[in-house]
Write a protein that holds these residues in place. Structure first.
Motif, short mmCIF file in Angstrom:
data_model
loop_
_atom_site.label_atom_id
_atom_site.label_comp_id
_atom_site.label_asym_id
_atom_site.label_seq_id
_atom_site.Cartn_x
_atom_site.Cartn_y
_atom_site.Cartn_z
N VAL A 60 0.84 -1.20 0.00
CA VAL A 60 0.00 0.00 0.00
C VAL A 60 0.87 1.25 0.00
O VAL A 60 0.65 2.19 -0.77
CB VAL A 60 -0.96 0.00 1.22
CG1 VAL A 60 -1.68 1.34 1.34
CG2 VAL A 60 -1.97 -1.13 1.10
N ILE A 61 1.89 1.27 0.87
CA ILE A 61 2.80 2.41 0.93
C ILE A 61 3.48 2.64 -0.42
O ILE A 61 3.54 3.76 -0.92
CB ILE A 61 3.84 2.21 2.05
CG1 ILE A 61 3.16 2.25 3.42
CG2 ILE A 61 4.93 3.27 1.96
CD1 ILE A 61 4.09 1.94 4.58
N ASP A 62 4.01 1.57 -0.99
CA ASP A 62 4.71 1.69 -2.27
C ASP A 62 3.80 2.25 -3.36
O ASP A 62 4.19 3.12 -4.14
CB ASP A 62 5.25 0.32 -2.71
CG ASP A 62 6.43 -0.14 -1.87
OD1 ASP A 62 7.03 0.71 -1.17
OD2 ASP A 62 6.74 -1.35 -1.90
N ARG A 63 2.58 1.76 -3.40
CA ARG A 63 1.66 2.20 -4.45
C ARG A 63 1.26 3.67 -4.26
O ARG A 63 1.19 4.43 -5.23
CB ARG A 63 0.41 1.33 -4.47
CG ARG A 63 0.70 -0.11 -4.94
CD ARG A 63 -0.55 -0.72 -5.47
NE ARG A 63 -0.38 -2.12 -5.85
CZ ARG A 63 -1.29 -2.80 -6.51
NH1 ARG A 63 -2.44 -2.23 -6.86
NH2 ARG A 63 -1.09 -4.07 -6.84
N GLY A 67 2.37 7.02 -6.67
CA GLY A 67 1.38 7.91 -7.25
C GLY A 67 1.45 9.32 -6.72
O GLY A 67 0.55 10.13 -6.97
N GLY A 68 2.50 9.60 -5.95
CA GLY A 68 2.68 10.95 -5.42
C GLY A 68 1.80 11.28 -4.24
O GLY A 68 1.58 12.46 -3.93
N ILE A 69 1.30 10.27 -3.54
CA ILE A 69 0.44 10.48 -2.37
C ILE A 69 1.21 10.14 -1.10
O ILE A 69 1.88 9.11 -1.02
CB ILE A 69 -0.83 9.61 -2.47
CG1 ILE A 69 -1.69 10.09 -3.65
CG2 ILE A 69 -1.65 9.67 -1.17
CD1 ILE A 69 -2.90 9.24 -3.91
N LYS A 70 1.11 10.99 -0.11
CA LYS A 70 1.81 10.77 1.15
C LYS A 70 1.19 9.58 1.88
O LYS A 70 -0.04 9.52 2.07
CB LYS A 70 1.74 12.01 2.03
CG LYS A 70 2.52 11.90 3.33
CD LYS A 70 2.46 13.20 4.12
CE LYS A 70 3.26 13.09 5.41
NZ LYS A 70 3.20 14.36 6.20
N ALA A 71 2.04 8.65 2.30
CA ALA A 71 1.57 7.47 3.04
C ALA A 71 2.11 7.52 4.46
O ALA A 71 3.32 7.58 4.67
CB ALA A 71 2.05 6.20 2.35
N ILE A 72 1.21 7.50 5.44
CA ILE A 72 1.60 7.61 6.85
C ILE A 72 1.33 6.27 7.53
O ILE A 72 0.18 5.81 7.54
CB ILE A 72 0.79 8.72 7.56
CG1 ILE A 72 0.90 10.04 6.77
CG2 ILE A 72 1.26 8.91 8.99
CD1 ILE A 72 -0.07 11.10 7.23
N THR A 80 -2.75 -0.75 9.08
CA THR A 80 -3.39 0.50 8.70
C THR A 80 -2.38 1.54 8.23
O THR A 80 -1.42 1.85 8.93
CB THR A 80 -4.20 1.09 9.88
OG1 THR A 80 -5.20 0.15 10.26
CG2 THR A 80 -4.86 2.39 9.49
N ILE A 81 -2.63 2.07 7.05
CA ILE A 81 -1.85 3.14 6.46
C ILE A 81 -2.81 4.29 6.17
O ILE A 81 -3.93 4.07 5.71
CB ILE A 81 -1.17 2.69 5.14
CG1 ILE A 81 -0.36 1.42 5.35
CG2 ILE A 81 -0.33 3.82 4.56
CD1 ILE A 81 0.79 1.54 6.31
N GLU A 91 -8.00 6.27 5.73
CA GLU A 91 -7.37 5.12 6.37
C GLU A 91 -7.57 3.88 5.51
O GLU A 91 -8.69 3.53 5.15
CB GLU A 91 -7.95 4.88 7.77
CG GLU A 91 -7.37 5.80 8.82
CD GLU A 91 -7.57 5.27 10.23
OE1 GLU A 91 -8.26 4.22 10.39
OE2 GLU A 91 -7.06 5.89 11.17
N ILE A 92 -6.46 3.23 5.21
CA ILE A 92 -6.47 2.03 4.38
C ILE A 92 -5.97 0.87 5.22
O ILE A 92 -4.85 0.92 5.75
CB ILE A 92 -5.56 2.21 3.15
CG1 ILE A 92 -5.99 3.46 2.37
CG2 ILE A 92 -5.58 0.98 2.27
CD1 ILE A 92 -4.91 4.00 1.46
#
Length: 408
Positions: A60-63, A67-72, A80-81, A91-92
């Motif tokens: 999930v983080i890599d994807r 795509g230029g989206i911040k992953a926390i 949960t990311i 929340e994913i």
């Protein structure tokens, strides 16, 4: 018949669409899950959008980052990311199954089975999924049926679900207050009562968070009454008032009758003893916010309100405190008049300053502050008269002070 998620504005956020496009997989995901699906079915506003996926957290983080989206990694150990995009957070969470639980936290394993993920959730109405592309709803435990009946049910055996996480007891009564106006589930209530002792195993922060969420709801009277009757408060709130359920009901009825906003300090004080020292101890023990603790203290220190003193109470504290004091402690016959005197009223300022007293002949020193305080006390007692009267009070106070000096 296939159920379809109604269209709603939140589904059209461009950032959300971008996140979803990055999370396509071979297991039927991603899907909306939980509150966004539930509240959209009920026609309620949606605050948070949660997404479920079969992708592993690192994927999930890599994807997202690709795509230029911040992953926390807000809860990466539990899958949960958080995707932060266009000023919003999504929340994913990777599909999961419980490996072990101890009543406080769960050890999970990641999975690809949607029903297995649904089975570990707490209530049927929270185990609803929807395909973002088609709107198709996946409902494994008749959560949509329970929504229609306004019925709150645990998934599976209620005793077992509570044993997995005792916080579900408080969550049950919170969701009951918000969604459960239909027939009560006796098994759920009995399971909550039987498991209440387990609340002592939870952190005070988790308990306080759920308690304040319950009290902040529009009408938690039925839920709180059930909690009192079934001993839910006993493990963590021994300061509970013997009349807590009745006092909260009285407060909520006044809020509704006089169109007043929900006040968390007032709701909390309706539950507990009116002893200020005991209240301070319980707010400290539950680690409630300093703002809430101080708010409770101010409300308990105020005198019994009536139409004659309510503006003085507001002047000495603030409008919100004065309003809560009315809602909590005023006699029924005084509530409307007190609120009317607060409506649109702005706390005034005393025009007289220390320099004016010195110009009137008062010697500099501590006596200036003492005299100014005496003037302010009289000014408040006289209901905040105008500047001319303030100067008359000042001259009178200065003359009294000078006379006392002369006769000393």
């Amino acid at each position: 018949m296939t159920k379809i998620l109604p269209d709603a504005g939140w589904q059209h956020a461009q950032g959300l669409k971008k996140v979803l496009a990055l999370l396509q997989d071979a297991h039927g995901g991603p899907r909306y899950v939980g509150g966004a699906v539930r509240d959209t079915l009920l026609g309620l506003p949606v605050a948070d959008v949660d997404i479920a996926t079969a992708l592993l957290p690192l994927e999930v983080i890599d994807r997202l980052e690709s795509g230029g989206i911040k992953a926390i990694p807000t809860g990466i150990e539990h899958g949960t990311i958080t995707a932060a995009v266009d000023g919003k957070n999504y929340e994913i969470t990777t599909l999961r199954r419980d490996v072990a639980t101890d009543g406080r936290r769960a050890t999970v394993a990641f999975a690809t089975d949607w029903r297995e993920d649904a089975a570990r959730r707490d209530f049927t109405i929270n185990a609803l999924y929807a395909d973002p592309a088609t709107g198709e709803i996946f409902d494994y435990f008749d959560g949509s049926g329970d929504l229609q009946k306004r019925r709150l049910r645990f998934i599976g055996d209620a005793h077992q679900r509570i044993a997995e996480d005792f916080l579900r007891i408080l969550r049950y009564f919170r969701f009951l207050a918000r969604y459960g106006s239909g027939t009560l589930d006796p098994e759920a209530i009995d399971a909550c009562a039987a498991g209440a002792h387990g609340l002592t195993a939870l952190s005070r922060e988790r308990i306080a968070q759920e308690l304040t969420r319950i009290l902040a709801l529009k009408d938690p009277v039925v839920s709180v009454g059930l909690m009192v009757t079934h001993g839910i408060f006993t493990p963590f709130l021994p300061e509970l008032s013997a009349t807590a359920a009745d006092d909260l009901q009285r407060l909520v009825e006044r809020e509704q009758k006089f169109a007043q906003p929900v006040s968390l300090p007032a709701r909390f004080l309706a539950l507990v003893t009116s002893d200020a020292i005991a209240v301070d101890k319980v707010t400290a023990r539950l680690k409630l916010s300093n703002k809430l603790r101080e708010g409770c203290a101010r409300r308990l220190q105020a005198p019994t309100p009536n139409a004659g003193n309510i503006r003085a109470i507001a002047y000495g504290t603030d409008i919100d405190t004065a309003r809560d004091v009315v809602m909590l402690f005023a006699a029924d016959c005084d509530v409307q008049n007190c609120l009317a005197r607060l409506n649109g009223w702005e706390s005034p300022s005393l025009s007289i300053k220390g320099g004016a007293l010195i110009e009137m002949g008062l010697p500099t020193g501590p006596l200036v502050a003492q005299t100014l305080q005496a003037i302010e006390t009289t000014w408040v007692e006289e209901e905040f008269p105008d500047k001319e009267r303030q100067y008359a009070l000042a001259r009178q106070a200065v003359n009294t002070a000078l006379s006392a000096i002369k006769n000393a």
